[in-house]
Design a protein around this motif. Structure first.
Motif, PDB file in Angstrom:
ATOM      1  N   GLU A 125      34.075  66.224 -83.082  1.00 57.58           N
ATOM      2  CA  GLU A 125      33.748  66.634 -84.452  1.00 57.58           C
ATOM      3  C   GLU A 125      32.523  65.898 -84.993  1.00 57.58           C
ATOM      4  OE1 GLU A 125      37.237  67.044 -87.028  1.00 57.58           O
ATOM      5  OE2 GLU A 125      38.450  67.117 -85.208  1.00 57.58           O
ATOM      6  N   GLU A 126      32.392  64.607 -84.694  1.00 59.30           N
ATOM      7  CA  GLU A 126      31.240  63.845 -85.178  1.00 59.30           C
ATOM      8  C   GLU A 126      29.940  64.317 -84.523  1.00 59.30           C
ATOM      9  OE1 GLU A 126      30.898  61.621 -87.689  1.00 59.30           O
ATOM     10  OE2 GLU A 126      32.954  62.274 -88.111  1.00 59.30           O
ATOM     11  N   VAL A 127      30.007  64.584 -83.246  1.00 61.40           N
ATOM     12  CA  VAL A 127      28.814  65.065 -82.526  1.00 61.40           C
ATOM     13  C   VAL A 127      28.420  66.447 -83.033  1.00 61.40           C
ATOM     14  CG1 VAL A 127      27.863  65.653 -80.262  1.00 61.40           C
ATOM     15  CG2 VAL A 127      29.350  63.659 -80.503  1.00 61.40           C
ATOM     16  N   ALA A 128      29.400  67.279 -83.356  1.00 59.49           N
ATOM     17  CA  ALA A 128      29.105  68.608 -83.914  1.00 59.49           C
ATOM     18  C   ALA A 128      28.302  68.478 -85.205  1.00 59.49           C
ATOM     19  CB  ALA A 128      30.403  69.384 -84.155  1.00 59.49           C
ATOM     20  N   LYS A 129      28.721  67.577 -86.070  1.00 57.78           N
ATOM     21  CA  LYS A 129      27.981  67.344 -87.319  1.00 57.78           C
ATOM     22  C   LYS A 129      26.563  66.852 -87.020  1.00 57.78           C
ATOM     23  CE  LYS A 129      32.113  65.939 -89.795  1.00 57.78           C
ATOM     24  NZ  LYS A 129      32.792  64.794 -90.406  1.00 57.78           N
ATOM     25  N   GLU A 130      26.449  65.960 -86.034  1.00 57.67           N
ATOM     26  CA  GLU A 130      25.139  65.421 -85.657  1.00 57.67           C
ATOM     27  C   GLU A 130      24.231  66.530 -85.113  1.00 57.67           C
ATOM     28  OE1 GLU A 130      23.307  61.740 -82.996  1.00 57.67           O
ATOM     29  OE2 GLU A 130      25.405  62.296 -82.740  1.00 57.67           O
ATOM     30  N   ILE A 131      24.787  67.429 -84.326  1.00 51.89           N
ATOM     31  CA  ILE A 131      24.000  68.546 -83.786  1.00 51.89           C
ATOM     32  C   ILE A 131      23.503  69.445 -84.913  1.00 51.89           C
ATOM     33  CG2 ILE A 131      24.147  70.674 -82.421  1.00 51.89           C
ATOM     34  CD1 ILE A 131      26.001  69.088 -80.488  1.00 51.89           C
ATOM     35  N   VAL A 132      24.357  69.714 -85.895  1.00 50.69           N
ATOM     36  CA  VAL A 132      23.926  70.538 -87.032  1.00 50.69           C
ATOM     37  C   VAL A 132      22.811  69.834 -87.791  1.00 50.69           C
ATOM     38  CG1 VAL A 132      24.623  71.502 -89.269  1.00 50.69           C
ATOM     39  CG2 VAL A 132      26.101  71.804 -87.264  1.00 50.69           C
ATOM     40  N   ASP A 133      22.995  68.540 -88.077  1.00 51.85           N
ATOM     41  CA  ASP A 133      21.987  67.797 -88.849  1.00 51.85           C
ATOM     42  C   ASP A 133      20.678  67.611 -88.094  1.00 51.85           C
ATOM     43  OD1 ASP A 133      23.626  67.543 -91.069  1.00 51.85           O
ATOM     44  OD2 ASP A 133      24.399  65.579 -90.473  1.00 51.85           O
ATOM     45  N   LYS A 134      20.770  67.154 -86.855  1.00 47.78           N
ATOM     46  CA  LYS A 134      19.551  66.807 -86.115  1.00 47.78           C
ATOM     47  C   LYS A 134      18.919  67.999 -85.402  1.00 47.78           C
ATOM     48  CE  LYS A 134      20.562  61.944 -85.417  1.00 47.78           C
ATOM     49  NZ  LYS A 134      20.862  60.902 -84.436  1.00 47.78           N
ATOM     50  N   HIS A 135      19.718  68.782 -84.680  1.00 48.03           N
ATOM     51  CA  HIS A 135      19.146  69.871 -83.871  1.00 48.03           C
ATOM     52  C   HIS A 135      18.885  71.115 -84.712  1.00 48.03           C
ATOM     53  CE1 HIS A 135      19.024  71.826 -79.662  1.00 48.03           C
ATOM     54  NE2 HIS A 135      18.430  72.630 -80.502  1.00 48.03           N
ATOM     55  N   ILE A 136      19.894  71.585 -85.436  1.00 45.26           N
ATOM     56  CA  ILE A 136      19.749  72.826 -86.194  1.00 45.26           C
ATOM     57  C   ILE A 136      18.819  72.635 -87.395  1.00 45.26           C
ATOM     58  CG2 ILE A 136      20.977  74.618 -87.499  1.00 45.26           C
ATOM     59  CD1 ILE A 136      21.741  74.585 -84.526  1.00 45.26           C
ATOM     60  N   ILE A 137      19.049  71.595 -88.173  1.00 44.07           N
ATOM     61  CA  ILE A 137      18.250  71.377 -89.387  1.00 44.07           C
ATOM     62  C   ILE A 137      16.967  70.599 -89.078  1.00 44.07           C
ATOM     63  CG2 ILE A 137      18.205  70.273 -91.670  1.00 44.07           C
ATOM     64  CD1 ILE A 137      21.253  70.865 -91.822  1.00 44.07           C
ATOM     65  N   GLY A 138      17.094  69.471 -88.354  1.00 43.76           N
ATOM     66  CA  GLY A 138      15.954  68.589 -88.105  1.00 43.76           C
ATOM     67  C   GLY A 138      15.063  68.992 -86.951  1.00 43.76           C
ATOM     68  N   ARG A 139      15.524  69.948 -86.124  1.00 46.58           N
ATOM     69  CA  ARG A 139      14.761  70.442 -84.973  1.00 46.58           C
ATOM     70  C   ARG A 139      14.422  69.340 -83.969  1.00 46.58           C
ATOM     71  NH1 ARG A 139      16.259  74.867 -87.089  1.00 46.58           N
ATOM     72  NH2 ARG A 139      14.841  76.598 -87.396  1.00 46.58           N
ATOM     73  N   LYS A 140      15.395  68.409 -83.771  1.00 50.49           N
ATOM     74  CA  LYS A 140      15.245  67.352 -82.771  1.00 50.49           C
ATOM     75  C   LYS A 140      16.490  67.362 -81.891  1.00 50.49           C
ATOM     76  CE  LYS A 140      12.592  64.138 -85.639  1.00 50.49           C
ATOM     77  NZ  LYS A 140      11.400  64.578 -85.730  1.00 50.49           N
ATOM     78  N   LEU A 141      16.306  67.110 -80.597  1.00 49.42           N
ATOM     79  CA  LEU A 141      17.427  67.109 -79.671  1.00 49.42           C
ATOM     80  C   LEU A 141      18.298  65.866 -79.866  1.00 49.42           C
ATOM     81  CD1 LEU A 141      15.602  68.267 -76.421  1.00 49.42           C
ATOM     82  CD2 LEU A 141      16.788  69.668 -78.112  1.00 49.42           C
ATOM     83  N   VAL A 142      19.586  66.014 -79.633  1.00 48.46           N
ATOM     84  CA  VAL A 142      20.534  64.903 -79.705  1.00 48.46           C
ATOM     85  C   VAL A 142      20.656  64.369 -78.279  1.00 48.46           C
ATOM     86  CG1 VAL A 142      22.863  64.196 -80.361  1.00 48.46           C
ATOM     87  CG2 VAL A 142      21.719  66.029 -81.636  1.00 48.46           C
TER      88      VAL A 142
END
Length: 130
Positions: free
Chosen positions: A99-116
């Motif tokens: 669940e924490e990584v999912a939030k990180e993927i939304v914040d960083k990859h989807i919104i921030g356009r940076k790979l996790v």
């Protein structure tokens, strides 16, 4: 069946509308695909899927991001696995997505356009990543 109040009917309508918007494909270029084979489900794939849905709703991205399920991705050792496709970026498969990584993927990859980086299983070739 018991009669519903007007307020209950309105709540049901709003809830159903959200479900319909969440399932629509048209106009959604960003995709999150969660591995939901038996290996993925046992490893927590359903909780991961739900975490993505909550995070997207919190960030008001339900209308622009499609969340789908698929069977086993063949990476059983790293379940739950998630494939993320964002226009202009390489398609990436993440592993051990809780669940924490999912939030990180939304914040960083989807919104921030940076790979996790610390969860990438299928890393794109160096000449693809800018």
């Amino acid at each position: 069946m018991a009669k519903m109040t007007l307020e209950e009917l309105r709540n049901l309508r709003d809830s159903t509308k959200k479900d319909i918007v969440r399932r629509q494909i048209e106009g959604k270029e960003i995709q999150i695909i969660v591995g939901m084979g038996t290996c993925g489900i046992v490893a927590g794939g359903k909780a991961t899927l739900d975490a993505f849905l909550r995070a997207l709703e919190t960030k008001n991205l339900v209308e622009t991001v499609m969340v789908r399920q698929t069977g086993c991705m063949g990476l059983c050792h790293s379940e739950p696995t998630v494939e993320v496709a964002v226009p202009g970026m390489p398609v990436v498969i993440y592993g051990n997505v809780n669940e924490e990584v999912a939030k990180e993927i939304v914040d960083k990859h989807i919104i921030g356009r940076k790979l996790v980086d610390n969860h990438i299983l299928d890393r794109p070739a160096a000449d693809i990543v800018a």
